[in-house]
Design a protein around this motif. Structure first.
Motif, PDB file in Angstrom:
ATOM      1  N   UNK A 160       4.895  -7.130 -10.084  1.00 33.00           N
ATOM      2  CA  UNK A 160       5.897  -7.540 -11.069  1.00 33.00           C
ATOM      3  C   UNK A 160       5.267  -7.914 -12.402  1.00 33.00           C
ATOM      4  N   UNK A 161       4.027  -8.424 -12.365  1.00 30.76           N
ATOM      5  CA  UNK A 161       3.326  -8.785 -13.596  1.00 30.76           C
ATOM      6  C   UNK A 161       2.630  -7.583 -14.234  1.00 30.76           C
ATOM      7  N   UNK A 162       2.777  -6.403 -13.625  1.00 37.59           N
ATOM      8  CA  UNK A 162       2.188  -5.153 -14.123  1.00 37.59           C
ATOM      9  C   UNK A 162       0.668  -5.178 -14.115  1.00 37.59           C
ATOM     10  N   UNK A 163       0.099  -6.029 -13.266  1.00 32.88           N
ATOM     11  CA  UNK A 163      -1.359  -5.988 -13.092  1.00 32.88           C
ATOM     12  C   UNK A 163      -1.747  -5.008 -11.985  1.00 32.88           C
ATOM     13  N   UNK A 164      -0.746  -4.553 -11.230  1.00 36.70           N
ATOM     14  CA  UNK A 164      -0.927  -3.509 -10.227  1.00 36.70           C
ATOM     15  C   UNK A 164       0.074  -2.402 -10.507  1.00 36.70           C
ATOM     16  N   UNK A 165      -0.394  -1.166 -10.552  1.00 38.42           N
ATOM     17  CA  UNK A 165       0.469   0.003 -10.651  1.00 38.42           C
ATOM     18  C   UNK A 165       0.509   0.665  -9.285  1.00 38.42           C
ATOM     19  N   UNK A 166       1.707   0.861  -8.743  1.00 37.99           N
ATOM     20  CA  UNK A 166       1.851   1.455  -7.410  1.00 37.99           C
ATOM     21  C   UNK A 166       2.957   2.492  -7.437  1.00 37.99           C
ATOM     22  N   UNK A 167       2.610   3.742  -7.134  1.00 36.29           N
ATOM     23  CA  UNK A 167       3.603   4.817  -7.132  1.00 36.29           C
ATOM     24  C   UNK A 167       3.519   5.589  -5.828  1.00 36.29           C
ATOM     25  N   UNK A 168       4.685   5.933  -5.291  1.00 37.01           N
ATOM     26  CA  UNK A 168       4.742   6.685  -4.040  1.00 37.01           C
ATOM     27  C   UNK A 168       5.259   5.829  -2.906  1.00 37.01           C
ATOM     28  N   UNK A 169       5.850   6.490  -1.890  1.00 37.03           N
ATOM     29  CA  UNK A 169       6.477   5.751  -0.797  1.00 37.03           C
ATOM     30  C   UNK A 169       5.478   5.060   0.119  1.00 37.03           C
ATOM     31  N   UNK A 170       4.193   5.446   0.048  1.00 34.58           N
ATOM     32  CA  UNK A 170       3.169   4.809   0.874  1.00 34.58           C
ATOM     33  C   UNK A 170       2.217   3.950   0.037  1.00 34.58           C
ATOM     34  N   UNK A 171       2.662   3.532  -1.142  1.00 36.27           N
ATOM     35  CA  UNK A 171       1.787   2.802  -2.060  1.00 36.27           C
ATOM     36  C   UNK A 171       1.977   1.283  -1.988  1.00 36.27           C
ATOM     37  N   UNK A 172       2.825   0.808  -1.097  1.00 37.50           N
ATOM     38  CA  UNK A 172       3.008  -0.636  -0.943  1.00 37.50           C
ATOM     39  C   UNK A 172       1.959  -1.166   0.026  1.00 37.50           C
ATOM     40  N   UNK A 173       0.968  -1.899  -0.501  1.00 36.75           N
ATOM     41  CA  UNK A 173      -0.112  -2.432   0.333  1.00 36.75           C
ATOM     42  C   UNK A 173       0.133  -3.878   0.753  1.00 36.75           C
ATOM     43  N   UNK A 174       1.293  -4.420   0.419  1.00 32.25           N
ATOM     44  CA  UNK A 174       1.558  -5.830   0.691  1.00 32.25           C
ATOM     45  C   UNK A 174       1.347  -6.231   2.134  1.00 32.25           C
ATOM     46  N   UNK A 175       1.701  -5.352   3.068  1.00 28.48           N
ATOM     47  CA  UNK A 175       1.552  -5.687   4.481  1.00 28.48           C
ATOM     48  C   UNK A 175       0.133  -5.596   4.994  1.00 28.48           C
ATOM     49  N   UNK A 176      -0.775  -5.065   4.192  1.00 34.45           N
ATOM     50  CA  UNK A 176      -2.176  -4.911   4.613  1.00 34.45           C
ATOM     51  C   UNK A 176      -3.088  -5.992   4.034  1.00 34.45           C
ATOM     52  N   UNK A 177      -2.562  -6.793   3.128  1.00 37.04           N
ATOM     53  CA  UNK A 177      -3.354  -7.800   2.436  1.00 37.04           C
ATOM     54  C   UNK A 177      -2.960  -9.195   2.877  1.00 37.04           C
ATOM     55  N   UNK A 178      -3.912 -10.152   2.859  1.00 38.09           N
ATOM     56  CA  UNK A 178      -5.292 -10.039   2.426  1.00 38.09           C
ATOM     57  C   UNK A 178      -6.186  -9.393   3.491  1.00 38.09           C
ATOM     58  N   UNK A 179      -7.397  -9.073   3.079  1.00 36.87           N
ATOM     59  CA  UNK A 179      -8.383  -8.454   3.966  1.00 36.87           C
ATOM     60  C   UNK A 179      -9.430  -9.431   4.437  1.00 36.87           C
ATOM     61  N   UNK A 180      -9.542 -10.550   3.765  1.00 35.87           N
ATOM     62  CA  UNK A 180     -10.610 -11.509   4.040  1.00 35.87           C
ATOM     63  C   UNK A 180     -10.044 -12.913   3.999  1.00 35.87           C
ATOM     64  N   UNK A 181     -10.421 -13.732   4.979  1.00 36.41           N
ATOM     65  CA  UNK A 181      -9.888 -15.076   5.032  1.00 36.41           C
ATOM     66  C   UNK A 181     -10.611 -16.028   4.129  1.00 36.41           C
TER      67      UNK A 181
END
Length: 277
Positions: A256-277
């Protein structure tokens, strides 16, 4: 035919060593200038103060010193007829390391509080810097050493120190209102390790994640892209990527802050993050 297995990314040992020394030096100089009021500020990381965050940054490098000092562990095990690795089993790889850190977060937090209370920050940093200067030149990258998470090749553990130093330098800057610089090689290595961790967590080739100028990886199951512009593309800057990968910020917030550009139906990485605790 199945796709060829990707070869692990390699890192230049000389550049990684120089990056660890340089970033630790930047942090040491900044911490030396902190006032008591700044040291007492909330770090934004649980219950840690900035003083405890500074102590953790020192511990990041002190853990490297201890890993180097473990140089005789493997030889002693072999002499006794035991396994070659200091803790037995397969050494932890760089790809495994980010996900493995979460299980030890509680123990690390407890150790930091005790360490921070043991001496003034400048004394902790001076002691660790002197030990690093003495130990690092003779360190063997290929030796398997014992770390908190298990056995790991020392050269790989050195790379993880660039991740920890970069992530927590960013934490320190935001908590204390500082502008501690990032060594370029440390920032690059940190970005690449965390990008590769995403590819391990979500293997595939349907989505391309770009973090210019340091990393490009393909991930997420789905139709494999082979030519032209990929149908699913994520792009962001290194610090935003590092904050996403370590849970310092959220996917939706950064999109929403436009610091990430994501295009395409498989471009939502929200469910995969974070990667490190």
């Amino acid at each position: 035919m199945p796709p060829a297995k990707k070869r692990p990314r390699s890192y230049d040992s000389g550049k990684i060593r120089a990056a660890v020394v340089a970033q630790f030096g930047h942090v040491r100089e900044a911490v030396a200038g902190l006032t008591p009021e700044q040291l007492a500020l909330d770090s934004g990381l649980g219950e840690w103060t900035v003083r405890e965050l500074a102590a953790h940054l020192c511990m990041v490098v002190e853990s490297l010193n201890r890993a180097i000092e473990n140089r005789d562990v493997e030889n002693r095990a072999v002499e006794r007829g035991g396994p070659a690795g200091p803790a037995g089993g397969r050494p932890l790889t760089l790809a495994d390391w980010p996900a493995a850190t979460a299980a030890h977060a509680g123990a690390i937090a407890d150790g930091v509080r005790e360490y921070a209370a043991s001496a003034p920050p400048e004394e902790l940093f001076a002691r660790t810097a002197a030990r690093l200067d003495a130990l690092l030149p003779g360190a063997d990258d290929d030796r398997v050493t014992a770390i908190r998470l298990g056995p790991m090749r020392l050269g790989d553990f050195l790379v993880t120190r660039t991740v920890e130093l970069t992530v927590h330098t960013d934490d320190l800057n935001r908590a204390a209102g500082l502008a501690v610089p990032f060594d370029r090689q440390a920032l690059a290595a940190c970005t690449r390790v965390l990008a590769d961790a995403l590819a391990v967590k979500a293997p595939g080739a349907s989505t391309e994640v770009r973090v210019p100028p340091y990393a490009v990886v393909q991930c997420v199951e789905g139709p494999r892209h082979t030519r032209g512009t990929p149908p699913n593309v994520v792009e962001t800057d290194p610090l935003t990527w590092i904050r996403l990968a370590t849970g310092r910020t959220g996917w939706r917030e950064e999109v929403e802050a436009a610091r990430v550009s994501a295009s395409g139906e498989r471009a939502d990485l929200g469910g995969l993050l974070p990667l490190m605790g």
